[in-house]
Scaffold this motif. Structure first.
Motif, PDB file in Angstrom:
ATOM      1  N   ARG A 529       0.747  -1.047  -0.001  1.00  0.00           N
ATOM      2  CA  ARG A 529      -0.021   0.066   0.012  1.00  0.00           C
ATOM      3  C   ARG A 529       0.835   1.193  -0.207  1.00  0.00           C
ATOM      4  NH1 ARG A 529      -3.724   3.404  -1.554  1.00  0.00           N
ATOM      5  NH2 ARG A 529      -4.802   4.562   0.220  1.00  0.00           N
ATOM      6  N   ILE A 530       1.761   1.332   0.918  1.00  0.00           N
ATOM      7  CA  ILE A 530       2.755   2.677   0.887  1.00  0.00           C
ATOM      8  C   ILE A 530       3.646   2.607  -0.466  1.00  0.00           C
ATOM      9  CG2 ILE A 530       4.883   3.372   1.818  1.00  0.00           C
ATOM     10  CD1 ILE A 530       3.969   2.238   4.608  1.00  0.00           C
ATOM     11  N   SER A 531       3.932   1.441  -1.031  1.00  0.00           N
ATOM     12  CA  SER A 531       4.807   1.645  -2.315  1.00  0.00           C
ATOM     13  C   SER A 531       3.957   1.989  -3.415  1.00  0.00           C
ATOM     14  CB  SER A 531       5.314   0.176  -2.804  1.00  0.00           C
ATOM     15  OG  SER A 531       6.128   0.233  -3.900  1.00  0.00           O
ATOM     16  N   THR A 532       2.714   1.496  -3.473  1.00  0.00           N
ATOM     17  CA  THR A 532       1.821   1.891  -4.676  1.00  0.00           C
ATOM     18  C   THR A 532       1.290   3.331  -4.332  1.00  0.00           C
ATOM     19  OG1 THR A 532       0.079   0.585  -3.527  1.00  0.00           O
ATOM     20  CG2 THR A 532       1.382  -0.435  -5.295  1.00  0.00           C
ATOM     21  N   ALA A 533       0.817   3.635  -3.111  1.00  0.00           N
ATOM     22  CA  ALA A 533      -0.426   4.931  -3.043  1.00  0.00           C
ATOM     23  C   ALA A 533       0.574   6.086  -2.419  1.00  0.00           C
ATOM     24  CB  ALA A 533      -1.295   4.583  -2.187  1.00  0.00           C
ATOM     25  N   PHE A 534       1.734   6.190  -1.892  1.00  0.00           N
ATOM     26  CA  PHE A 534       2.587   7.124  -1.343  1.00  0.00           C
ATOM     27  C   PHE A 534       3.949   7.160  -2.114  1.00  0.00           C
ATOM     28  CE2 PHE A 534      -0.527   6.233   1.768  1.00  0.00           C
ATOM     29  CZ  PHE A 534      -0.872   7.393   2.308  1.00  0.00           C
ATOM     30  N   LYS A 535       4.742   5.956  -2.198  1.00  0.00           N
ATOM     31  CA  LYS A 535       6.116   6.346  -2.618  1.00  0.00           C
ATOM     32  C   LYS A 535       5.793   6.158  -4.283  1.00  0.00           C
ATOM     33  CE  LYS A 535       8.268   3.992   1.108  1.00  0.00           C
ATOM     34  NZ  LYS A 535       9.094   3.040   1.545  1.00  0.00           N
ATOM     35  N   GLY A 536       4.872   5.771  -4.933  1.00  0.00           N
ATOM     36  CA  GLY A 536       4.740   5.857  -6.213  1.00  0.00           C
ATOM     37  C   GLY A 536       3.610   6.691  -6.884  1.00  0.00           C
ATOM     38  N   GLY A 537       3.202   7.673  -5.915  1.00  0.00           N
ATOM     39  CA  GLY A 537       2.143   8.351  -6.467  1.00  0.00           C
ATOM     40  C   GLY A 537       0.537   7.860  -5.903  1.00  0.00           C
ATOM     41  N   VAL A 538      -0.328   7.746  -6.699  1.00  0.00           N
ATOM     42  CA  VAL A 538      -1.540   7.155  -6.426  1.00  0.00           C
ATOM     43  C   VAL A 538      -1.819   5.902  -7.122  1.00  0.00           C
ATOM     44  CG1 VAL A 538      -4.228   7.605  -6.458  1.00  0.00           C
ATOM     45  CG2 VAL A 538      -2.680   9.571  -5.934  1.00  0.00           C
ATOM     46  N   GLY A 539      -2.124   4.826  -6.020  1.00  0.00           N
ATOM     47  CA  GLY A 539      -2.389   3.366  -6.720  1.00  0.00           C
ATOM     48  C   GLY A 539      -3.181   2.838  -5.788  1.00  0.00           C
ATOM     49  N   TRP A 540      -3.534   1.450  -6.211  1.00  0.00           N
ATOM     50  CA  TRP A 540      -4.202   0.506  -5.290  1.00  0.00           C
ATOM     51  C   TRP A 540      -3.766  -0.561  -5.118  1.00  0.00           C
ATOM     52  CZ3 TRP A 540      -8.289   3.021  -2.966  1.00  0.00           C
ATOM     53  CH2 TRP A 540      -9.022   4.141  -3.723  1.00  0.00           C
ATOM     54  N   ALA A 541      -3.426  -0.791  -3.880  1.00  0.00           N
ATOM     55  CA  ALA A 541      -2.738  -2.293  -3.468  1.00  0.00           C
ATOM     56  C   ALA A 541      -3.845  -3.432  -3.888  1.00  0.00           C
ATOM     57  CB  ALA A 541      -2.586  -2.522  -2.160  1.00  0.00           C
ATOM     58  N   SER A 542      -4.988  -3.144  -3.781  1.00  0.00           N
ATOM     59  CA  SER A 542      -6.030  -4.034  -4.613  1.00  0.00           C
ATOM     60  C   SER A 542      -5.939  -4.394  -5.878  1.00  0.00           C
ATOM     61  CB  SER A 542      -7.619  -3.561  -3.916  1.00  0.00           C
ATOM     62  OG  SER A 542      -7.642  -2.532  -4.662  1.00  0.00           O
ATOM     63  N   LYS A 543      -5.486  -3.562  -6.679  1.00  0.00           N
ATOM     64  CA  LYS A 543      -5.312  -3.721  -8.139  1.00  0.00           C
ATOM     65  C   LYS A 543      -4.250  -4.729  -8.438  1.00  0.00           C
ATOM     66  CE  LYS A 543      -7.012   0.576 -10.114  1.00  0.00           C
ATOM     67  NZ  LYS A 543      -6.812   1.680 -10.965  1.00  0.00           N
ATOM     68  N   LEU A 544      -3.289  -4.606  -7.411  1.00  0.00           N
ATOM     69  CA  LEU A 544      -1.962  -5.752  -7.744  1.00  0.00           C
ATOM     70  C   LEU A 544      -2.696  -7.024  -7.211  1.00  0.00           C
ATOM     71  CD1 LEU A 544       0.887  -6.440  -7.944  1.00  0.00           C
ATOM     72  CD2 LEU A 544       1.079  -5.800  -5.732  1.00  0.00           C
ATOM     73  N   LEU A 545      -3.391  -6.910  -5.878  1.00  0.00           N
ATOM     74  CA  LEU A 545      -3.988  -8.385  -5.659  1.00  0.00           C
ATOM     75  C   LEU A 545      -4.958  -8.833  -6.650  1.00  0.00           C
ATOM     76  CD1 LEU A 545      -4.855  -7.432  -1.780  1.00  0.00           C
ATOM     77  CD2 LEU A 545      -2.663  -8.630  -2.650  1.00  0.00           C
ATOM     78  N   ASP A 546      -5.822  -7.915  -7.562  1.00  0.00           N
ATOM     79  CA  ASP A 546      -6.763  -8.408  -8.176  1.00  0.00           C
ATOM     80  C   ASP A 546      -6.080  -9.081  -9.378  1.00  0.00           C
ATOM     81  OD1 ASP A 546      -9.387  -8.763  -8.937  1.00  0.00           O
ATOM     82  OD2 ASP A 546      -9.209  -7.204 -10.185  1.00  0.00           O
ATOM     83  N   SER A 547      -4.747  -8.420  -9.810  1.00  0.00           N
ATOM     84  CA  SER A 547      -3.929  -8.880 -10.890  1.00  0.00           C
ATOM     85  C   SER A 547      -3.692 -10.624 -10.671  1.00  0.00           C
ATOM     86  CB  SER A 547      -2.636  -8.183 -11.251  1.00  0.00           C
ATOM     87  OG  SER A 547      -1.845  -8.303 -10.085  1.00  0.00           O
ATOM     88  N   PHE A 548      -3.670 -11.049  -9.596  1.00  0.00           N
ATOM     89  CA  PHE A 548      -3.339 -12.615  -9.207  1.00  0.00           C
ATOM     90  C   PHE A 548      -4.447 -13.449 -10.015  1.00  0.00           C
ATOM     91  CE2 PHE A 548      -0.569 -11.044  -6.043  1.00  0.00           C
ATOM     92  CZ  PHE A 548       0.487 -11.862  -5.900  1.00  0.00           C
ATOM     93  N   ARG A 549      -5.619 -12.895 -10.396  1.00  0.00           N
ATOM     94  CA  ARG A 549      -6.685 -13.571 -10.855  1.00  0.00           C
ATOM     95  C   ARG A 549      -6.441 -13.563 -12.296  1.00  0.00           C
ATOM     96  NH1 ARG A 549     -11.579 -11.469 -13.153  1.00  0.00           N
ATOM     97  NH2 ARG A 549     -10.931  -9.527 -12.423  1.00  0.00           N
ATOM     98  N   THR A 550      -5.712 -12.715 -13.151  1.00  0.00           N
ATOM     99  CA  THR A 550      -5.596 -12.645 -14.431  1.00  0.00           C
ATOM    100  C   THR A 550      -4.226 -12.942 -15.043  1.00  0.00           C
ATOM    101  OG1 THR A 550      -4.965 -10.416 -14.376  1.00  0.00           O
ATOM    102  CG2 THR A 550      -7.375 -10.993 -14.708  1.00  0.00           C
ATOM    103  N   SER A 551      -3.107 -12.877 -14.174  1.00  0.00           N
ATOM    104  CA  SER A 551      -1.648 -12.973 -14.410  1.00  0.00           C
ATOM    105  C   SER A 551      -0.851 -13.138 -13.106  1.00  0.00           C
ATOM    106  CB  SER A 551      -1.113 -11.784 -15.371  1.00  0.00           C
ATOM    107  OG  SER A 551      -1.170 -10.630 -14.932  1.00  0.00           O
TER     108      SER A 551
END
Length: 751
Positions: A529-551
């Motif tokens: 969460r810190i890496s995606t939403a703070f150190k890298g701008g705005v992002g969602w940790a849940s999107k990374l988790l959701d990507s386990f479903r597709t790739s």
């Protein structure tokens, strides 16, 4: 910050923290039921419920009179403290003896396997305490509206409504100002002595304990074995989603805690018919209503359970049910409970009714097509955002999303509880394995299905957009709305386990593995969460988790890349866990070691050594809390960036910092919540008009960012106006509003 300053602030904190104890202990001393008075878990739950009720009442009263300041709060805490002491002297109650006998002496010693289960809870609690003390808050809603609301209360000394969430035109935002805020009031009390958000989420750890105790006691009430009741409580508490909400201002876990507590005291009162149980039921129900508006639906379930159990008892015992067991000061006890219900449960709804003409704020209320309360938010529209409207049971894609989110966010504890509960039919149809109280089981099953139904139909469990979007990983973070259902699942699972009788060693292994996975996965999620939403701008940790479903391969590679630099923290936690567990298991096989250990502990607690012991404990608390604050300062700098330092160095607290296009306005209040912050979005598409608005409101600085697409910032004018080098603004802090917070200063400051 000097150690002496920290010692003074810690003293103020302890005054706030400990002041309600005499009054709460006095209330509990009215328990005359011998079984109840010697029940350690019951006494701790009753104490914590009473403590929360008193603290929130102090906050509500001071805020109502516009005196929600440290001095006023300390004054009220002192009144409550001396009132408790005076009443104890008047009634000749030895509170210290009562505290020791009722809250420290164990009626029946723990077995080895129970010690392991208790260890799994304790290690999670200790790590969570360390995290909430040393790590800053990073979740979206806390930074968007929970903490900014608390900061404004802290500045103004009253429960004002923020313009940030009024008449914005965004239907999901306008309702925020009408939410009930009991839990935020309690958390703000913990900010006041330190003048910063150190320990702001400590009440969540208390709510976590309330949740665990309630699950345990309800399981015992249902006839579950003590080991299986403890294990069920441990599994609920070690669900990663619940652990993640300890260091957060999300109120869903405290909400579930008071729901379960009110349900337990309803069950307990139906059996004991003592005023203390009824009073605690009222207080817990009041806290529930004052935490979240969903309590209007959820609160009906404990009330329904109480009515069903009372009616059953009425049929069995006739009018004897009204021959309530006598307790001393019973009129006072029940009055306290009723006052708690009306104050804690009714304050925010009455405030809404007076100020907006609707106890539910902006939600339109109709009964049989008759408009009771006006509002722009129609319930029919709200229902479009729940899972009942969006989830299709015949759509495999929806099941895949749900499955991935359940595996990632709920993990082993939830699936063990679910599997165990699904064995209930086997237990019911097996004549050799009887349920101790079938009627109570039926009542709790009604509550279980009721919580499941309410979760499935609660607004925003599926999406926060209208028109609604397809099912996404968003349902994973909204699974926090299902914590009451998960908790009830734990109670049913404990009862089933008592009938099925799985091996104690298996139970111990499951709870130990669950706690290890729970805090490790929570730590990893925080890193992501810190890496995606703070150190890298705005992002969602849940999107990374959701990507386990597709790739899954790519997602795994990204995950290891993110956690690589922080992997040492995870390894340290695992090693500490293994070493501590090994020492506990080793001590089991060393009876002589246990005797020496217990003998040494007994000598330490001897009267002649108490002064030294107290001195050592005080020194330990002071030094560890001081180090924790220093660590938290470092974490602020690393996660939030240098915005606090810039504000403290370059802005006067009396200057007004305006902001727009930001869901992290909390960061603009500064470390000590001193900076004046106001919502300053332009009311027209005219730059001169906006400049005039800023000048009228004495706003010389504008903060924005990080920008998100859902703000619609590309269609708005603020960013072009602010970034125009020949315009009226100059950038004084930050790099890019797309990546983080940026502050602009008016070249001609308001006079």
């Amino acid at each position: 910050m000097s150690i002496l300053q920290h010692l003074w602030e810690l003293t103020l904190f302890l005054i706030i923290f400990l002041a309600p104890l005499p009054l709460c202990l006095l209330l509990l001393s009215s328990i005359e039921d011998e079984d109840r008075s010697s029940d350690l878990a019951y006494n701790w739950l009753a104490l914590l419920i009473c403590w929360c009720g008193v603290e929130v009442s102090i906050g509500l009263i001071s805020g109502f009179f516009g005196q929600f300041f440290l001095n006023s709060v300390i004054g009220l805490e002192a009144i409550v403290f001396f009132l408790g002491i005076a009443l104890a002297l008047l009634l000749r109650r030895n509170l210290l003896s009562f505290f020791y006998q009722r809250l420290l002496v164990l009626k029946e010693p723990f077995r080895k396997v129970e010690v392991l289960v208790l260890f799994s809870i304790s290690i999670t609690g200790l790590i969570s305490l360390k995290q909430l003390a040393m790590r800053v808050i990073i979740d979206y809603d806390s930074l968007w509206y929970h903490l900014p609301t608390m900061a404004r209360w802290y500045q103004e000394g009253a429960f004002i409504r923020l313009n940030d969430f009024m008449q914005t035109g965004v239907w999901t935002t306008d309702q925020i100002t009408f939410y009930p805020y009991n839990w935020e009031v309690l958390c703000t009390l913990f900010v006041m002595p330190f003048r910063e958000d150190f320990l702001v989420t400590l009440p969540n750890l208390i709510a976590w304990l309330i949740l665990g105790l309630s699950v345990y006691l309800l399981s015992i009430s249902l006839g579950a074995n003590r080991l299986y009741s403890m294990a069920a409580s441990a599994l609920v508490l070690n669900i990663p989603l619940i652990i993640q909400h300890i260091n957060s201002l999300h109120i869903d876990m405290p909400f579930a805690a008071f729901f379960m507590a009110s349900l337990f005291f309803a069950v307990s009162y139906s059996r004991s018919c003592t005023y203390i149980d009824l009073s605690l039921f009222f207080i817990a129900l009041g806290m529930l209503l004052g935490i979240k508006m969903s309590a209007v639906g959820y609160g009906a379930l404990p009330i329904l359970a109480l009515l069903m159990l009372i009616i059953r008892k009425l049929f069995k015992s006739g009018l004897d049910i009204f021959k309530i067991k006598q307790v001393r000061l019973e009129a006072t006890v029940i009055t306290i409970g009723l006052l708690g219900l009306f104050l804690l449960g009714g304050y925010w709804y009455l405030k809404n009714w007076i100020e907006a003409g609707n106890p539910l704020g902006d939600i339109q209320v109709k009964v049989a097509n008759v408009l009771l309360f006006p509002g722009s938010m129609e319930l029919s529209k709200l229902r479009e955002t729940n899972l009942a409207s969006l989830f299709s049971f015949t759509n495999p894609a929806h099941w895949k999303v749900l499955g991935v989110q359940a595996i990632v966010r709920l993990q082993l504890p939830f699936f063990i509880l679910l599997f165990q509960s699904l064995l209930l039919p086997y237990l019911l149809f097996n004549k050799q394995r009887k349920i101790q109280d079938p009627f109570l089981l039926g009542v709790l099953l009604v509550v279980l299905f009721g919580t499941g139904y309410l979760y499935w139909t609660t607004p925003f469990t599926g999406t926060n957009h209208l028109p609604p979007v397809p099912i996404t990983s968003y349902i994973g973070q909204q699974a926090r709305f299902a914590i009451p259902f998960m908790s009830m699942l734990g109670v049913i699972a404990a009862a089933v386990a008592t009938g099925v009788r799985p091996r104690p060693s298996v139970i111990a292994i499951i709870t130990l593995v669950s706690s290890l996975l729970g805090f490790v996965s929570s730590t990893i999620f925080e890193i992501v969460r810190i890496s995606t939403a703070f150190k890298g701008g705005v992002g969602w940790a849940s999107k990374l988790l959701d990507s386990f479903r597709t790739s899954p391969a790519d997602a795994t590679e990204k995950l290891f890349k993110i956690i690589g630099p922080e992997i040492l923290d995870v390894i340290i936690y695992i090693l500490i866990y293994i070493i501590a567990l090994s020492l506990v298991i080793w001590s089991f096989s060393r009876k002589q070691t246990q005797k020496v250990l217990f003998s040494g502990i007994s000598k330490i607690f001897q009267k002649s050594n108490r002064f030294v012991l107290v001195s050592v404990l005080i020194a330990l608390v002071v030094t560890t809390s001081f180090i924790a604050r220093e660590k938290r300062d470092g974490d602020r700098q690393e996660v939030y960036g240098g915005i606090y330092e810039y504000i403290a160095t370059n802005l006067n607290p009396s200057e007004i910092l305006g902001y727009s296009l930001s869901y992290r306005s909390y960061l603009f209040y500064g470390k000590h919540w001193q900076q004046k912050v106001r919502y300053a979005a332009p009311q027209s598409k005219s730059l001169p008009q906006w400049l005039n608005e800023l000048n009228q409101n004495q706003i010389g600085y504008i903060a924005v960012g990080p920008l998100e697409e859902k703000m619609g910032w590309r269609e708005k004018n603020e960013i072009p106006w602010l970034e125009n080098s020949s315009g009226p603004f100059k950038q004084v802090f930050g790099q890019s509003p797309q990546k983080g917070q940026v502050i602009y200063q008016l070249k001609d400051l308001p006079t």
